[in-house]
Design a protein around this motif. Structure first.
Motif, PDB file in Angstrom:
ATOM      1  N   PRO A 256     -16.253 -95.309 -33.053  1.00  0.00           N
ATOM      2  CA  PRO A 256     -16.213 -96.499 -33.447  1.00  0.00           C
ATOM      3  C   PRO A 256     -17.546 -96.893 -34.155  1.00  0.00           C
ATOM      4  N   ASN A 257     -17.838 -97.948 -34.759  1.00  0.00           N
ATOM      5  CA  ASN A 257     -19.097 -98.271 -35.324  1.00  0.00           C
ATOM      6  C   ASN A 257     -19.989 -98.452 -34.372  1.00  0.00           C
ATOM      7  N   PHE A 258     -19.840 -99.213 -33.206  1.00  0.00           N
ATOM      8  CA  PHE A 258     -20.705 -99.487 -32.280  1.00  0.00           C
ATOM      9  C   PHE A 258     -21.520 -98.369 -31.505  1.00  0.00           C
ATOM     10  N   ALA A 259     -20.600 -97.267 -31.269  1.00  0.00           N
ATOM     11  CA  ALA A 259     -21.139 -95.954 -30.890  1.00  0.00           C
ATOM     12  C   ALA A 259     -22.294 -95.373 -31.790  1.00  0.00           C
ATOM     13  N   TYR A 260     -22.105 -95.301 -33.007  1.00  0.00           N
ATOM     14  CA  TYR A 260     -23.221 -94.892 -33.843  1.00  0.00           C
ATOM     15  C   TYR A 260     -24.511 -95.906 -33.881  1.00  0.00           C
ATOM     16  N   ALA A 261     -24.229 -96.944 -33.654  1.00  0.00           N
ATOM     17  CA  ALA A 261     -25.375 -97.969 -33.457  1.00  0.00           C
ATOM     18  C   ALA A 261     -26.124 -97.514 -32.373  1.00  0.00           C
ATOM     19  N   LEU A 262     -25.364 -97.352 -31.242  1.00  0.00           N
ATOM     20  CA  LEU A 262     -25.837 -97.087 -29.871  1.00  0.00           C
ATOM     21  C   LEU A 262     -26.765 -95.525 -29.763  1.00  0.00           C
ATOM     22  N   LEU A 263     -26.074 -94.855 -30.378  1.00  0.00           N
ATOM     23  CA  LEU A 263     -26.730 -93.300 -30.694  1.00  0.00           C
ATOM     24  C   LEU A 263     -28.020 -93.479 -31.402  1.00  0.00           C
ATOM     25  N   GLY A 264     -27.907 -94.445 -32.512  1.00  0.00           N
ATOM     26  CA  GLY A 264     -29.039 -94.715 -33.569  1.00  0.00           C
ATOM     27  C   GLY A 264     -30.130 -95.066 -32.620  1.00  0.00           C
ATOM     28  N   ARG A 265     -29.971 -96.051 -31.580  1.00  0.00           N
ATOM     29  CA  ARG A 265     -30.988 -96.487 -30.798  1.00  0.00           C
ATOM     30  C   ARG A 265     -31.568 -95.726 -29.967  1.00  0.00           C
ATOM     31  N   ARG A 266     -30.765 -94.799 -29.384  1.00  0.00           N
ATOM     32  CA  ARG A 266     -31.242 -93.926 -28.258  1.00  0.00           C
ATOM     33  C   ARG A 266     -32.222 -92.748 -29.276  1.00  0.00           C
ATOM     34  N   LEU A 267     -31.619 -92.444 -30.479  1.00  0.00           N
ATOM     35  CA  LEU A 267     -32.599 -91.361 -31.114  1.00  0.00           C
ATOM     36  C   LEU A 267     -33.915 -92.014 -31.424  1.00  0.00           C
ATOM     37  N   SER A 268     -34.087 -93.150 -31.902  1.00  0.00           N
ATOM     38  CA  SER A 268     -34.957 -93.800 -32.218  1.00  0.00           C
ATOM     39  C   SER A 268     -36.030 -93.571 -31.113  1.00  0.00           C
ATOM     40  N   LEU A 281     -23.348 -81.138 -39.053  1.00  0.00           N
ATOM     41  CA  LEU A 281     -22.404 -82.167 -39.139  1.00  0.00           C
ATOM     42  C   LEU A 281     -22.166 -82.124 -40.806  1.00  0.00           C
ATOM     43  N   ARG A 282     -20.549 -82.307 -40.972  1.00  0.00           N
ATOM     44  CA  ARG A 282     -20.214 -82.354 -42.260  1.00  0.00           C
ATOM     45  C   ARG A 282     -19.214 -83.782 -42.258  1.00  0.00           C
ATOM     46  N   LEU A 283     -18.850 -84.191 -41.337  1.00  0.00           N
ATOM     47  CA  LEU A 283     -18.081 -85.107 -41.132  1.00  0.00           C
ATOM     48  C   LEU A 283     -18.480 -86.107 -39.879  1.00  0.00           C
ATOM     49  N   ALA A 284     -18.882 -87.274 -40.199  1.00  0.00           N
ATOM     50  CA  ALA A 284     -19.018 -87.986 -39.082  1.00  0.00           C
ATOM     51  C   ALA A 284     -18.346 -89.387 -39.270  1.00  0.00           C
ATOM     52  N   LEU A 285     -16.840 -89.203 -38.879  1.00  0.00           N
ATOM     53  CA  LEU A 285     -15.986 -90.238 -39.149  1.00  0.00           C
ATOM     54  C   LEU A 285     -16.221 -91.674 -38.393  1.00  0.00           C
ATOM     55  N   ASN A 286     -16.175 -92.789 -39.107  1.00  0.00           N
ATOM     56  CA  ASN A 286     -16.376 -94.076 -38.488  1.00  0.00           C
ATOM     57  C   ASN A 286     -15.320 -94.817 -38.742  1.00  0.00           C
ATOM     58  N   GLY A 287     -14.257 -95.382 -37.627  1.00  0.00           N
ATOM     59  CA  GLY A 287     -13.494 -96.068 -37.770  1.00  0.00           C
ATOM     60  C   GLY A 287     -12.945 -96.884 -36.575  1.00  0.00           C
ATOM     61  N   ALA A 288     -11.997 -97.623 -36.325  1.00  0.00           N
ATOM     62  CA  ALA A 288     -11.495 -98.260 -35.311  1.00  0.00           C
ATOM     63  C   ALA A 288     -11.989 -99.618 -35.437  1.00  0.00           C
ATOM     64  N   ASP A 292     -20.353-101.874 -40.072  1.00  0.00           N
ATOM     65  CA  ASP A 292     -21.585-102.586 -40.157  1.00  0.00           C
ATOM     66  C   ASP A 292     -22.480-101.464 -40.913  1.00  0.00           C
ATOM     67  N   GLU A 293     -23.005-101.765 -42.106  1.00  0.00           N
ATOM     68  CA  GLU A 293     -23.980-101.216 -42.805  1.00  0.00           C
ATOM     69  C   GLU A 293     -25.309-101.215 -42.130  1.00  0.00           C
ATOM     70  N   LYS A 294     -25.610-102.066 -41.425  1.00  0.00           N
ATOM     71  CA  LYS A 294     -26.878-101.839 -40.724  1.00  0.00           C
ATOM     72  C   LYS A 294     -26.845-100.802 -39.504  1.00  0.00           C
ATOM     73  N   ALA A 295     -25.592-100.743 -38.878  1.00  0.00           N
ATOM     74  CA  ALA A 295     -25.487-100.000 -37.781  1.00  0.00           C
ATOM     75  C   ALA A 295     -25.533 -98.403 -38.409  1.00  0.00           C
ATOM     76  N   VAL A 296     -24.716 -98.261 -39.550  1.00  0.00           N
ATOM     77  CA  VAL A 296     -24.790 -96.934 -40.104  1.00  0.00           C
ATOM     78  C   VAL A 296     -26.012 -96.709 -40.629  1.00  0.00           C
ATOM     79  N   GLY A 297     -26.899 -97.565 -41.135  1.00  0.00           N
ATOM     80  CA  GLY A 297     -28.150 -97.301 -41.557  1.00  0.00           C
ATOM     81  C   GLY A 297     -29.126 -96.913 -40.584  1.00  0.00           C
ATOM     82  N   SER A 298     -28.822 -97.438 -39.308  1.00  0.00           N
ATOM     83  CA  SER A 298     -29.840 -97.179 -38.258  1.00  0.00           C
ATOM     84  C   SER A 298     -29.420 -95.741 -37.776  1.00  0.00           C
ATOM     85  N   PHE A 299     -28.256 -95.356 -37.536  1.00  0.00           N
ATOM     86  CA  PHE A 299     -27.678 -94.153 -37.163  1.00  0.00           C
ATOM     87  C   PHE A 299     -28.491 -92.920 -38.315  1.00  0.00           C
ATOM     88  N   VAL A 300     -28.068 -93.202 -39.623  1.00  0.00           N
ATOM     89  CA  VAL A 300     -28.689 -92.391 -40.472  1.00  0.00           C
ATOM     90  C   VAL A 300     -30.097 -92.309 -40.629  1.00  0.00           C
TER      91      VAL A 300
END
Length: 550
Positions: A256-268, A281-288, A292-300
């Protein structure tokens, strides 16, 4: 025999010793081939049939370890039964209440049997106390293997998937063998899954449809390599996710979106760019949940430091009522946003290109699924006209099981009303929100995700822990409140400043003020087992707090 089971058996014959599942990471990893899983499943299935399981019989499973769950669910299918993954109690669960709710679930699905695995085998005395029949998975595979697979038709239930929400008022989606085969094969096709090269990495819970169908049933059925850990490992240290992808050269993951946001924060917080390698990675599926474009942006932004390709972000639309997946974006196109005029959306239910609002484009429906947009009067709408999304196709469930009996999900023409509000653009699906959550103020349709994004942008609000709550819904004086979690809860002066800032940010975003802003301590907001905020439950929980705050 069902096409789903036939595919599973063919995979075992052709790839059984080549591919498999790695579990026990990161402390004690162990790998079993899918052939070994199948051998254990046959012994378990023999025990089930010998114990009296009949074709179409419902079996509930309560276990945590993927290495135990994989052969157990396969055994049920080989024996002709259906699987229900029970919601798992946590350290904070009232066990007496959980047992009561579990009895209701078992009665609803018509099951008298729970397959019990670690660590939940400790609950055996509690199940005895409530008259719940069970078999311990550690003991089930001790007998003779199943002599021949029990054949069931395509309309037989394979999964009775409990919906997210309160188990006190349970509901199960009846997913047939035909549903499962149709959606599984369409996902394999649309995602371009490659048995020779792809490696799936997942921590998703197996009592949730994305984890159970997407990241256990799919790889087990078609023979993909899988690295599977539990949510406890991820939540205990989110960077384990990046570590597993790096060490196993994972190509496909999902969350889900929240997990990518969390991982992005930890990677920072990771200084060395050599610490992880996400280039595989070729597919990082985001669903459920809403993307949030900001969360995805932070992860990317953070992931790129470790070799992540931004185009691997893979937005998707799915629901248990369609087995799992409704639509996928084209491969390697990343997150694409449709920017529209917010005032036209709110006042006219039209998605006119412009500024003010952006929604993720979620791709075209998978093979075998049709989508249309329907207005309040039942008329089918055109492109960029906003209404309820309806779906039809082989993967759509025929109905629910509820405590009051079966309920059909399809109308006379086979259409499922999803409850999601959205529109089509170029044949691709865009979701604006849930019908039941839309807030109506002065003729404007305000989507709670807009309010929640604004609140989440305020310093001091726990990321992903803000919820917009409807008040006096459906009345002429409908209003909304905002409830946030913050570590500042309890500090009167800090809370006052936070409420003021949240109110101001929300007003800037949607041109409407919340009637109240309530600040709660971390861990207070109700969530589904998959981690999504439950708006309706949050509204009930904070009703008295909102009243006192006004």
């Amino acid at each position: 025999m069902s096409r789903f089971v036939d595919t599973l058996l063919e995979t075992v014959r052709s790839l059984g010793d080549a591919k498999g599942i790695t579990t026990g990471e990161p402390k004690a990893p162990v790998r079993h081939t899918w052939g070994q899983v199948h051998e254990r499943a046959l012994r378990m299935a023999g025990g089930l049939v010998a114990g009296g399981l009949r074709p179409r019989g419902a079996v509930a499973v309560l276990a945590a370890e993927p290495v135990t769950i994989a052969p157990a669910v396969q055994a049920v299918w080989l024996a002709g039964g259906s699987v229900t993954m029970l919601h798992q109690p946590t350290a904070r669960t009232d066990l007496a209440e959980w047992a009561h709710d579990t009895v209701r679930v078992l009665n609803m699905i018509g099951s008298e049997l729970v397959l019990l695995g670690e660590p939940f085998d400790q609950l055996a005395p509690l199940l005895d106390e409530h008259g719940i029949g069970y078999l311990k998975l550690a003991e089930l595979g001790a007998g003779e293997p199943l002599a021949s697979v029990v054949s069931v038709p395509e309309d037989a239930p394979a999964l009775l998937q409990l919906t997210s929400g309160s188990t006190a008022d349970p509901k199960a989606v009846r997913i047939t063998h035909g549903n499962l085969y149709s959606n599984l094969t369409a996902m394999v096709e649309s995602a371009g899954l490659d048995v020779e090269r792809d490696i799936m990495v997942s921590w998703l819970p197996l009592f949730h449809d994305m984890g159970m169908v997407g990241f256990l049933t799919v790889p087990m059925t078609v023979g993909l390599e899988l690295v599977k850990v539990t949510p406890v490992e991820f939540l205990g240290g989110p960077l384990v996710w990046a570590d597993l992808i790096s060490r196993h050269r994972g190509t496909i993951t999902a969350a889900p979106n929240f997990a990518y946001a969390l991982l992005g924060r930890r990677l920072s917080g990771v200084d060395s760019s050599d610490a992880y390698d996400l280039s595989s990675l070729r597919l990082a599926l985001n669903g459920a949940e809403p993307i949030d474009e900001k969360a995805v942006g932070s992860f990317v932004e953070q992931g790129v430091r470790f070799g992540l390709r931004p185009e691997c972000v893979f937005p998707a639309y799915g629901m248990a009522e369609v087995t799992l997946a409704v639509s996928f974006v084209p491969l390697m196109t990343g997150l694409r946003l449709d920017r529209i005029d917010a005032s036209k959306l709110e006042a006219e239910n039209r998605a006119v290109p412009g500024e003010g609002r952006a929604f993720a484009v979620l791709g075209k429906p998978l093979r075998g699924i049709e989508a249309r947009i329907v207005g309040d009067s039942g008329d089918v709408l055109g492109e960029r006209e906003v209404g309820e999304i309806q779906l039809r196709g082989e993967a759509v469930t025929p109905g629910y099981l509820t405590v009051d009996g079966p309920v059909d999900t399809q109308d006379a023409e086979g259409w499922l009303a999803t409850g999601d509000i959205g529109y089509l653009v170029g044949g691709e699906i865009v979701i604006c929100g849930r019908r039941k959550d839309v807030i109506i103020l002065g003729g404007r349709n305000i989507y709670p995700t807009d309010i929640e994004r604004a609140a989440n942008a305020v310093e001091g609000v726990r990321a992903g822990n803000a919820v917009a709550v409807r008040i006096d819904a459906g009345s002429r004086r409908e209003r909304f409140a905002v409830v946030v979690e913050s570590r500042l809860a309890g500090d009167e002066a800090a809370e006052k400043a936070l409420r003021k800032e949240v109110g101001a940010r929300v007003f800037e975003s949607v041109n409407a003020r919340p009637s109240a802003v309530v600040v709660l301590a971390p861990g207070s907001l109700p969530k589904t087992p998959s981690g999504k905020l439950r708006r309706a439950a949050a509204g009930e929980q904070v009703a008295s707090l909102v009243s006192s705050a006004e």
